[in-house]
Motif scaffolding. Structure first.
Motif, PDB file in Angstrom:
ATOM      1  N   PHE A 151      -6.402  11.950   2.660  1.00 41.42           N
ATOM      2  CA  PHE A 151      -5.430  10.921   2.322  1.00 41.42           C
ATOM      3  C   PHE A 151      -5.907  10.113   1.118  1.00 41.42           C
ATOM      4  CE2 PHE A 151      -4.844  11.732   6.823  1.00 41.42           C
ATOM      5  CZ  PHE A 151      -3.468  11.739   6.991  1.00 41.42           C
ATOM      6  N   GLU A 152      -4.980   9.834   0.213  1.00 40.89           N
ATOM      7  CA  GLU A 152      -5.245   8.908  -0.883  1.00 40.89           C
ATOM      8  C   GLU A 152      -4.468   7.629  -0.609  1.00 40.89           C
ATOM      9  OE1 GLU A 152      -4.346  10.671  -4.642  1.00 40.89           O
ATOM     10  OE2 GLU A 152      -5.959  12.178  -4.492  1.00 40.89           O
ATOM     11  N   VAL A 153      -5.193   6.520  -0.550  1.00 43.37           N
ATOM     12  CA  VAL A 153      -4.582   5.230  -0.213  1.00 43.37           C
ATOM     13  C   VAL A 153      -4.689   4.306  -1.418  1.00 43.37           C
ATOM     14  CG1 VAL A 153      -4.562   3.282   1.386  1.00 43.37           C
ATOM     15  CG2 VAL A 153      -5.269   5.544   2.203  1.00 43.37           C
ATOM     16  N   SER A 168       0.834  -1.197   0.000  1.00 43.14           N
ATOM     17  CA  SER A 168       0.000   0.000   0.000  1.00 43.14           C
ATOM     18  C   SER A 168       0.870   1.249   0.000  1.00 43.14           C
ATOM     19  CB  SER A 168      -0.919   0.014   1.218  1.00 43.14           C
ATOM     20  OG  SER A 168      -0.174   0.157   2.406  1.00 43.14           O
ATOM     21  N   LYS A 169       0.263   2.328  -0.447  1.00 46.46           N
ATOM     22  CA  LYS A 169       0.925   3.633  -0.439  1.00 46.46           C
ATOM     23  C   LYS A 169      -0.076   4.663   0.038  1.00 46.46           C
ATOM     24  CE  LYS A 169       3.610   6.812  -3.305  1.00 46.46           C
ATOM     25  NZ  LYS A 169       4.135   7.077  -4.679  1.00 46.46           N
ATOM     26  N   ILE A 170       0.274   5.398   1.092  1.00 47.48           N
ATOM     27  CA  ILE A 170      -0.604   6.407   1.656  1.00 47.48           C
ATOM     28  C   ILE A 170      -0.008   7.783   1.369  1.00 47.48           C
ATOM     29  CG2 ILE A 170      -1.752   7.253   3.742  1.00 47.48           C
ATOM     30  CD1 ILE A 170      -1.336   4.487   4.964  1.00 47.48           C
ATOM     31  N   LYS A 171      -0.811   8.648   0.754  1.00 44.95           N
ATOM     32  CA  LYS A 171      -0.342   9.974   0.354  1.00 44.95           C
ATOM     33  C   LYS A 171      -1.249  11.048   0.944  1.00 44.95           C
ATOM     34  CE  LYS A 171       0.935  12.625  -3.777  1.00 44.95           C
ATOM     35  NZ  LYS A 171       0.933  12.618  -5.261  1.00 44.95           N
ATOM     36  N   LEU A 172      -0.650  12.010   1.625  1.00 40.05           N
ATOM     37  CA  LEU A 172      -1.400  13.158   2.136  1.00 40.05           C
ATOM     38  C   LEU A 172      -1.505  14.186   1.009  1.00 40.05           C
ATOM     39  CD1 LEU A 172      -2.646  14.702   4.612  1.00 40.05           C
ATOM     40  CD2 LEU A 172      -0.350  15.670   4.961  1.00 40.05           C
ATOM     41  N   THR A 173      -2.721  14.446   0.524  1.00 42.24           N
ATOM     42  CA  THR A 173      -2.903  15.365  -0.612  1.00 42.24           C
ATOM     43  C   THR A 173      -3.479  16.712  -0.199  1.00 42.24           C
ATOM     44  OG1 THR A 173      -5.090  14.405  -1.072  1.00 42.24           O
ATOM     45  CG2 THR A 173      -3.192  13.459  -2.239  1.00 42.24           C
TER      46      THR A 173
END
Length: 386
Positions: free
Chosen positions: A286-288, A274-279
């Motif tokens: 968060f986009e997961v 998984s990759k968690i990105k704070l946008t």
């Protein structure tokens, strides 16, 4: 001729032989004495008492071949785990030691009040391994440990193996004492422990207990725990089952009677990441992204699982199912005000100047945060069809 009889070398050699024999004799007696006089605890349970004290119940294997019971049970009351062990020593013919302690259980009432101080006492004991498993039990741990089980043998060893094999099978997160404190002291993530129940003669893991700091607030099912683990990072084993309407397979359903059914699909998760990105920072968004390779182990209607079109339908349905379930489990986490995934750690790492963000500041932001999940599933091979 005996050239070394009266020489210094001969005397030194004889003295060395005698000295080694004495050391071996003393060492052998000492080890035997320690073993005979030591009670090695394998599991301990803690229950909250109405007067504010804590009842501790310990289980030790019996080494007396003439004893009717294979285990020895001792229960005592105190304000700390150290005090409880001191009281247990007053009731035992052997010195109670925690070097073989494998599992520590805490009843719900005690866990709701906070486990930080009582677990900290165990953590500071150098004789106790930090690999000790911690658990929450729904009722009285005294009743659990004193119940006359017929087949389990040493209940401490049984529970340790039950938890360990489920951790290795990635059914539940690893929940050692070290991992509990690592999450407890880190800003932006909350601890989680196995939630244990007893049904008759059987002990089982009902789910995962979630904590706000060191206080137990509720539990989630193993399926929900699987989803949290999926968000959290890499996943290598595990399984997941779901149901989809047969109609989504259209013309690929051969028998008319099967078209009105639900198809039960069982997937084995071979690998995922998984990759968690704070946008967005305020409110946090968060986009997961989750990529997973899975194999279909079982389905309940006849389908040609070697057909790419059918596999494509299965992948699409699995992706939709996972995205919806992930969204629901995160909303449940927000409602319980807990963050076992560690979104707070990611927020701090991506926001300059937020290194000193307090736990309370993050909890307020977490409740208002939004999430978008994107799952990409690939079915790499198939297993069994009913």
């Amino acid at each position: 001729m005996r050239p070394f009889k009266n020489s210094p070398f001969g005397k030194s050699k004889r003295f060395l032989s005698i000295w080694c024999s004495v050391v071996l004799l003393i060492t052998g007696c000492s080890d035997r004495q320690i073993f005979d006089e030591t009670g090695l605890v394998t599991v301990v349970g803690y229950d909250h008492q109405k007067d504010g004290n804590i009842r501790g119940t310990i289980v030790m294997p019996s080494i007396n071949p003439e004893a009717k019971e294979k285990i020895q049970l001792i229960s005592s009351v105190g304000k700390t785990s150290k005090g409880i062990r001191d009281q247990a020593n007053l009731q035992s013919d052997k010195r109670v030691l925690g070097g073989q302690l494998r599992v520590a259980l805490y009843n719900e009432t005690l866990a709701k009040q906070g486990l930080g101080s009582i677990v900290d006492t165990l953590y500071r004991d150098p004789s106790i391994s930090s690999r000790l498993y911690l658990c929450v039990y729904e009722g009285s741990t005294y009743d659990l440990l004193t119940y006359p089980y017929k087949e389990l043998g040493n209940i401490g060893i049984y529970m340790y193996r039950m938890i360990e094999q489920n951790v290795k099978g990635e059914k539940i997160p690893s929940t050692t004492m070290h991992e509990f404190f690592r999450a407890y002291y880190d800003h932006g993530i909350d601890p989680q422990l196995p939630y244990i129940v007893r049904k008759g003669d059987e002990i089982q893991i009902k789910g995962v207990a979630l904590f706000r700091g060191d206080r137990y607030v509720g539990w989630i099912s193993p399926k929900e725990a699987f989803l949290i683990k999926l968000i959290h990072g890499k996943f290598r084993i595990g399984s997941y089952d779901t149901a989809v309407p047969a109609e989504v397979f259209g013309k690929h359903v051969e028998h008319e009677k099967d078209k009105k059914k639900e198809v039960q699909l069982v997937f084995d998760t071979i690998s995922s990441k998984s990759k968690i990105k704070l946008t967005k920072a305020s409110p946090a968004h968060f986009e997961v992204s989750v990529k997973m390779n899975a194999r279909i182990l079982e389905l309940t209607i006849p389908l040609k699982v070697d057909d790419p079109a059918i596999l494509s339908v299965m992948e699409r349905e699995l992706e939709k199912e996972m995205e919806a379930k992930l969204q629901r489990v995160v909303k449940k986490m927000q409602a319980m005000d807990v963050d076992p995934v560690g979104f707070g750690i990611i927020y701090r790492a991506n926001r300059r100047g937020m290194g000193k963000m307090t736990t309370n500041e993050w909890r307020k932001m977490f409740k208002e945060a939004t999430f978008q999940f994107k799952v990409k599933a690939t079915i790499i091979r198939n297993g069994v069809m009913d």
